[in-house]
Design an enzyme around this catalytic site. Sequence first.
Site, PDB file in Angstrom:
ATOM      1  N   SER A   1     -50.985 -65.239  33.185  1.00 55.43           N
ATOM      2  CA  SER A   1     -52.078 -64.659  32.573  1.00 55.43           C
ATOM      3  C   SER A   1     -52.832 -66.166  32.176  1.00 55.43           C
ATOM      4  O   SER A   1     -53.254 -66.978  33.061  1.00 55.43           O
ATOM      5  CB  SER A   1     -52.255 -63.759  31.300  1.00 55.43           C
TER       6      SER A   1
ATOM      7  N   ASP B   1     -52.657 -57.940  34.764  1.00 57.08           N
ATOM      8  CA  ASP B   1     -51.955 -59.087  34.056  1.00 57.08           C
ATOM      9  C   ASP B   1     -50.344 -59.320  33.956  1.00 57.08           C
ATOM     10  O   ASP B   1     -49.678 -58.285  33.915  1.00 57.08           O
ATOM     11  CB  ASP B   1     -52.436 -58.875  32.672  1.00 57.08           C
TER      12      ASP B   1
END
Length: 341
Positions: free
Chosen positions: A51, A194
């Site tokens: 991320s 994510d």
Amino acid sequence: MAIRILSIDGGGIRGILPGEILVSLEHKLKVQSGNPDARIGDFFDLIAGTSTGAVLGAAYIFPNEEGRPKFSAQETVNIYLKEGDKVFNGGIWPYLDKLRLLKEEKYSTHELEKILKKYFGKTKLSELLKPTCFISYDIKKREQVIFRQHCALVRNEDFLVRDLLRGSTAAPTYFEPARIYSLSPINKKYILVDGGMVASDPALCAYSEAIKFSGVSGIKDMIIVSLGTGKQLTSYKYKETKNWGIFNWARPAIDIALSGGAQMTHYYLKQISSTVENTKYYRIQPDLHDANSALDDASPKNLKKLKKSGERNAKYYDKLLDDIARTLTNTQDNHQYVQRY
């Protein structure tokens, strides 16, 4: 020689914290190496990120026209300080009822995609300066996706850097999933969320990738610098949670997954490190101090607090960063690690 690994956790706007720590480390590397143009990317052989950690990691090894790292550590942090409030701009969302949140993500992806395009352009994964291990998760195939520069170079599994970063940062409830495509001739489609959903701390994934490189047979042949994005665990009481439904559990579930995953990774790597004497596994989990722990609080006030907290952490870990800088400069050479398959 040991393979040198930089690993950075997920954590949204809190990426400012490890970013500021790396500003301090880069300064020390310049001094100890005697090279005023030194960059973080010069001193690592493998970059791992989840991320926001993937965004930071990609910036450190993003090439300029001369084939050198384009962004300094400070310039990378400045991207967060300059653009953060645009990415996490909820518009009128706070004034809408909860039914809106049940149907849509909190933020539009327009600004995020615009900013990724601005800084990473049309650069490909294969064009980054060092091997990578950037984490995401395919919700259609139900499997992890690890974006590795080696696969881009050898197997033609290439991607635009901005696309893979969009996938790695698609935090559920914050941003909609990312639909991305690999480049020709492969042209595979991925539906990504994510990477923090499966590996908020990518250091263990990096370890698994590193042992595939020639000359690396285990933790004894590695230097791992692993950076978190701030530890401030929220406590959930039984009386508060026992009657929670889907809506109330959405955000806490993500919080627990992100923090719990990082805790387990650190535990595993500590156990692996304990099997060999004098291993070089450095884990820094910075303190948030008075900054908001929310992944998306990019208000001007909190951006200043995050920057200040990052600087305070850099001072707190000053001696450890000196040790890391010495270790990295003493092991710097021109050896190219080749990944085995």
